[in-house]
Design an enzyme around this catalytic site. Structure first.
Site, PDB file in Angstrom:
ATOM      1  N   GLU A 124       0.846  -1.187   0.000  1.00 31.58           N
ATOM      2  CA  GLU A 124       0.000   0.000   0.000  1.00 31.58           C
ATOM      3  C   GLU A 124       0.889   1.247   0.000  1.00 31.58           C
ATOM      4  OE1 GLU A 124      -3.605   2.176   2.491  1.00 31.58           O
ATOM      5  OE2 GLU A 124      -2.802   0.297   3.224  1.00 31.58           O
ATOM      6  N   GLY A 264       3.504   2.434  10.341  1.00 34.24           N
ATOM      7  CA  GLY A 264       3.355   1.808  11.646  1.00 34.24           C
ATOM      8  C   GLY A 264       3.026   0.338  11.520  1.00 34.24           C
ATOM      9  N   ALA A 265       2.075   0.032  10.639  1.00 34.96           N
ATOM     10  CA  ALA A 265       1.668  -1.359  10.424  1.00 34.96           C
ATOM     11  C   ALA A 265       0.820  -1.409   9.164  1.00 34.96           C
ATOM     12  CB  ALA A 265       0.894  -1.896  11.626  1.00 34.96           C
ATOM     13  N   GLU A 267      -2.421  -3.730   7.201  1.00 32.41           N
ATOM     14  CA  GLU A 267      -3.531  -4.639   7.470  1.00 32.41           C
ATOM     15  C   GLU A 267      -3.703  -5.747   6.445  1.00 32.41           C
ATOM     16  OE1 GLU A 267      -5.495  -1.243   5.026  1.00 32.41           O
ATOM     17  OE2 GLU A 267      -3.910  -1.435   6.520  1.00 32.41           O
ATOM     18  N   HIS A 300      -6.334  -1.305  15.472  1.00 35.05           N
ATOM     19  CA  HIS A 300      -6.583  -0.622  14.196  1.00 35.05           C
ATOM     20  C   HIS A 300      -6.411  -1.576  13.016  1.00 35.05           C
ATOM     21  CE1 HIS A 300      -6.517   2.917  11.456  1.00 35.05           C
ATOM     22  NE2 HIS A 300      -5.718   2.140  10.740  1.00 35.05           N
ATOM     23  N   GLU A 301      -5.307  -2.294  12.996  1.00 32.04           N
ATOM     24  CA  GLU A 301      -5.057  -3.185  11.854  1.00 32.04           C
ATOM     25  C   GLU A 301      -6.041  -4.347  11.833  1.00 32.04           C
ATOM     26  OE1 GLU A 301      -3.210  -1.849   9.746  1.00 32.04           O
ATOM     27  OE2 GLU A 301      -2.331  -0.389  11.106  1.00 32.04           O
ATOM     28  N   HIS A 304      -9.414  -3.289  10.450  1.00 29.62           N
ATOM     29  CA  HIS A 304      -9.391  -3.150   8.991  1.00 29.62           C
ATOM     30  C   HIS A 304      -9.910  -4.403   8.278  1.00 29.62           C
ATOM     31  CE1 HIS A 304      -7.928   0.659   7.629  1.00 29.62           C
ATOM     32  NE2 HIS A 304      -6.767   0.599   8.230  1.00 29.62           N
TER      33      HIS A 304
END
Length: 879
Positions: A124, A264-265, A267, A300-301, A304
């Site tokens: 992404e 940060g990460a 998904e 958060h991830e 998603h």
């Protein structure tokens, strides 16, 4: 600029893809010198008129192309720097392509690259085109099967999306693994990891009784830092079932920690790849803030999986569709896990300090932007944080029940689809029956709305009138700003501090807080049955991302601090009073007059430090001064050094007046027993360590021995690091330097702790300006190719050390420009994101403003700028 101007991409030009990919089969043959990527795509045309197939590609070596098993000659396709075009294709066909790539040379950290000895991916937004030629756009979704081969001794773990369907030992010491993901997804959610990894494992039973295997993969030395993230994952899965009815949809969920990562990460479906700083923690190496950050990012991830994966973006203009909604979801999760008031304070502080600054600067854009040059530049606080606030406003307007009904409809209606923000808003409308036509302006207009509020009280009629006028600065996307639909939460307090029952415009309400809908450029709301002149508590819970202009008097602010039932507004009243005092003192600094501490502010702090409150985390927030970064945003032409001097004076005055009281709380908040990352224990440590930061500033008593003892005797990183920080940010520099040397010697083998050590020094007022920053750049612990280390030194110096970065000789600006030029050749994403401090040049007073502009011009004069850096620099200079 010497560059040929990159072309902008416009939302209005969007066209649906002419081809779809029914199934995708990849083979990755991983070698030390290169990787071979072989793709087999079952495709068909979607338009009535045949069209050429244009595939995206970047930095690829094409080996061969086949259509229906027939190798194409070079005159049957067109190969350019960033595309492969094939004409005259049948309606249905199989396209096979083989490319050669060199992940070990990929310093941009997009596509497939190596982090230490591990292969990993970041696709992404447009990283997949660095892997193979493909339709690299989010509205092309396919079912993926991935076959990976590698040397078994070097890469015993081979991971991709979905379920593991086969493993096999190959010849010459190699082995293979095949993964199949049954859910259609765009290529930006593709993931691959290969390395010598260990993992911890747990299970989660979903609400329908399915057992899901959970694994966190890390390099062997980090295996003792995974437990907290695993617990956060299980809490997230449970919360999403209870609050949104969303259940996980595969039998396995994997997380991998990676040291070199731009974000940060990520998904990726069933294989989340995390920056190691966002997943690894144990009490000895991570602070409370790190534990809280990990819980929020893991959530958060995971969230998603539905708001981003099962329902994804049609195009990158819709980025806030998934990010804004998911940030709102993870914020609510964190609020439920801890203090809702403190979480709201933290979110709004970030919004007001950083996102409002973004709205006021050259990169201002709506949460649904109309154009971009480089999509990586739009992973912004506007997309994430303001996007979340827009979702929160829909929640405020609809209420919790109707919002849940709307989210259910959204997921059910669009499962497995790539959609737009309009689909989200329409689902909320259809489910609730409420008209959100005017609310849509939030998606299309940039800038932060300002509310100008005046009021009057009619004693004889016992009515209270509130007149609200809304404005918003001009921005490039529209000539005329239409009025926003703003949910304005308000309460009224009587002289005793009690909430009044509200009756507005002849409509009675039972709640002490009423949400009134501001929809006009100017309108008046009248409250009836108000027996005495009230004190208004406005924008309770920060019900809309706006700037509030109202002439609060000090006694009104103190009344709200003492009595407001809304915890956020209670804190905000204190911040407003402190900001007013510091801004006034900064003018005295410029005038050269003696500084005198405001007695009202001292009294407020004396009250809040007199005894322990029921909410220690909130008490710590109440005792915290507005940050220098926030204060800078309150002046149209910020005098940074005057603000710094004024704020330092206020903190010093509070420390000298109340150091004994701070010491009493410091002692009372000691946490006994083993470290636990619980809300109550964290709150105690937060308040205790805030008190230490005040104590060490006191001039009438030396508290450095307490800080040194805490540093030396701490059994957890929170207390050790805070003891070190207190010394480093004080006049006790001899002790500070000894502590820094001791800390480094203890933790030099731990990359994440060493990054904290670097960042602490880069952000310290006591660093020797640019010379000190250069010393950190030359330290063996620094590596400019690692984004975490870049953020730790360059990001911390330019973004947090505002005193030295804004030195009047301009050396800080020139230093940052040189770092950006150097990074642009290695990692354009990181280089672009470091530009933020320079883009604010028009908001800083002279002579600094001109020197900031000169630093931007220095970057602009360079040839071969990346699209990432070019876009930010050109917009900053044109603004």
């Amino acid at each position: 600029m010497k560059n040929a101007e990159p072309k902008a991409i416009f939302l209005k030009d969007y066209q649906a893809p002419s081809f779809e990919i029914e199934s995708t089969h990849f083979t990755f043959d991983l070698y030390e010198e290169y990787t071979l990527v072989t793709s087999i795509l079952k495709m068909k045309q979607t338009q009535n008129q045949p069209a050429p197939l244009e595939l995206n590609g970047q930095d690829l070596e094409l080996m061969w192309v086949k259509v229906n098993d027939q190798i194409l000659s070079e005159d049957q396709y067109a190969l350019q720097d960033e595309s492969l075009t094939i004409a005259a294709l049948p309606d249905d066909f199989t396209l096979s392509i083989q490319t050669k790539i060199k992940p070990q040379e990929n310093t941009a950290l997009e596509g497939l690259y190596k982090s230490s000895d591990m292969f990993c991916t970041q696709c992404e937004a447009e990283g997949f085109r660095r892997i193979t030629y493909f339709l690299d756009r989010p509205d092309v979704m396919s079912v993926y099967t991935v076959h990976i081969t590698a040397d078994k001794s070097a890469y015993p773990v081979l991971l991709s999306n979905g379920n593991l369907v086969a493993t096999q030992d190959e010849s010459d010491g190699r082995h293979s693994a095949t993964w199949h993901d049954p859910h259609k997804k765009p290529c930006y959610l593709f993931a691959l990891v290969a390395g010598d990894l260990q993992h911890i494992e747990d299970t989660f039973t979903t609400m329908s009784g399915v057992d899901v295997t959970l694994r966190i993969y890390v390099e062997p030395q980090n295996i003792d830092k995974c437990d907290y993230a695993m617990g956060a994952l299980k809490r997230s899965m449970k919360w999403d079932e209870e609050v949104y009815g969303r259940e996980y949809d595969l039998n396995i969920f994997n997380i991998v920690a990676v040291d070199a990562f731009n974000m940060g990460a990520m998904e990726n479906k069933s294989l989340n790849i995390f920056n190691s700083s966002c997943v690894l923690a144990n009490p000895k190496t991570a602070t409370d803030a790190t534990f809280q950050r990990i819980e929020a990012i893991v959530a958060h991830e995971y969230f998603h999986n539905w708001s981003g994966n099962r329902v994804t973006c049609r195009d990158w203009f819709q980025l806030s569709l998934k990010e804004g909604f998911t940030v709102f979801r993870d914020s609510e999760f964190s609020a439920d896990m801890g203090s809702r008031t403190v979480k709201r304070i933290e979110d709004v502080s970030l919004l007001r300090t950083a996102q409002f600054a973004e709205d006021a600067g050259p990169m201002a854009h709506p949460i649904l932007p109309a154009s971009f040059i480089e999509i990586s530049n739009f992973y912004t606080l506007t997309i994430y944080e303001k996007g979340a606030e827009v979702v929160r406003m829909i929640h405020n307007i609809l209420g919790e029940s109707l919002f849940r009904k709307g989210s259910d409809l959204y997921f059910e209606r669009h499962d497995g689809q790539a959609v737009t923000t309009e689909h989200f808003v329409k689902a909320m409308e259809d489910a609730s029956g409420k008209d959100l036509s005017q609310f849509r302006h939030w998606y299309h207009q940039a800038g932060t709305p300002e509310l100008w509020v005046s009021d009057s009280y009619n004693e004889s009629a016992q009515t209270y009138a509130l007149t609200i006028k809304q404005t918003c600065r001009d921005t490039s996307e529209t000539d005329i700003k239409k009025p926003y639909h703003i949910p304005f939460a308000i309460g009224l307090l009587d002289s005793a501090g009690k909430d009044l029952t509200l009756s507005c415009n002849s409509s009675a309400f039972n709640d002490a807080t009423q949400v009134i809908n501001v929809t006009q450029h100017e309108e008046t709301f009248e409250f009836e049955g108000v027996k005495t002149a009230p004190v208004p508590s406005m924008l309770r819970g920060f019900s809309a991302p706006v700037k509030l202009n109202y002439d609060y008097q000090p006694e009104q602010l103190m009344h709200l601090m003492a009595h407001d039932s809304d915890g956020f507004n209670q804190w905000d009243a204190g911040q407003t009073l402190a900001t007013s005092v510091i801004l006034s003192l900064s003018q005295d600094v410029l005038a050269g007059t003696d500084l005198k501490m405001d007695e009202n502010l001292l009294a407020v702090y004396a009250k809040w430090v007199a005894e322990l409150s029921d909410d220690l985390a909130k008490q710590a927030q109440m005792l915290s001064l507005p940050s220098l970064a926030y204060l800078i945003e309150q002046q149209p032409q910020a005098q940074v050094h005057a603000l710094y001097t004024a704020r330092t004076f206020v903190k010093q005055a509070i420390s000298d007046k109340l150091h004994n009281e701070f010491n009493e709380i410091y002692v009372a908040c000691q946490v006994s027993g083993p470290y636990e990352p619980t809300h109550d224990a964290m709150a105690k440590r937060t308040l205790k360590n805030l008190c230490l930061q005040y104590m060490i500033q006191a001039q009438s008593k030396d508290y450095s021995a307490i800080a040194q003892t805490q540093f030396e005797m701490a059994d957890n990183m929170t207390d050790q690091y805070t003891g070190l920080s207190a010394l480093v940010n004080s006049n006790h520099q001899e002790k500070a330097q000894k502590a820094l040397a001791s800390f480094y010697e203890q933790w030099k083998e731990d990359v994440l702790v060493t990054n904290m050590w670097l960042s602490l020094q880069a952000a310290s007022d006591y660093i020797d300006g640019v010379a000190g920053a250069n010393a950190l750049l030359s330290h063996p612990a620094f590596d400019i190719k690692n984004p975490n280390k870049v953020r730790a030194v360059i990001g911390a110096f330019a973004g947090q050390n505002l005193r030295h970065y804004h030195a009047q000789d301009g050396l800080g600006y020139n230093w940052l420009a040189d770092r950006i030029i150097e990074l642009d050749a290695l990692n354009p994403q990181i280089a672009s994101r470091l530009l933020g401090p320079l883009t604010k040049w028009k908001r800083i007073a002279q002579p600094n403003s001109s020197k900031m502009k000169q630093a931007l011009e220095k970057i602009a004069s360079r040839g071969n700028l990346s699209k990432d850096v070019y876009e930010v620099v050109s917009k900053s200079l044109a603004d």
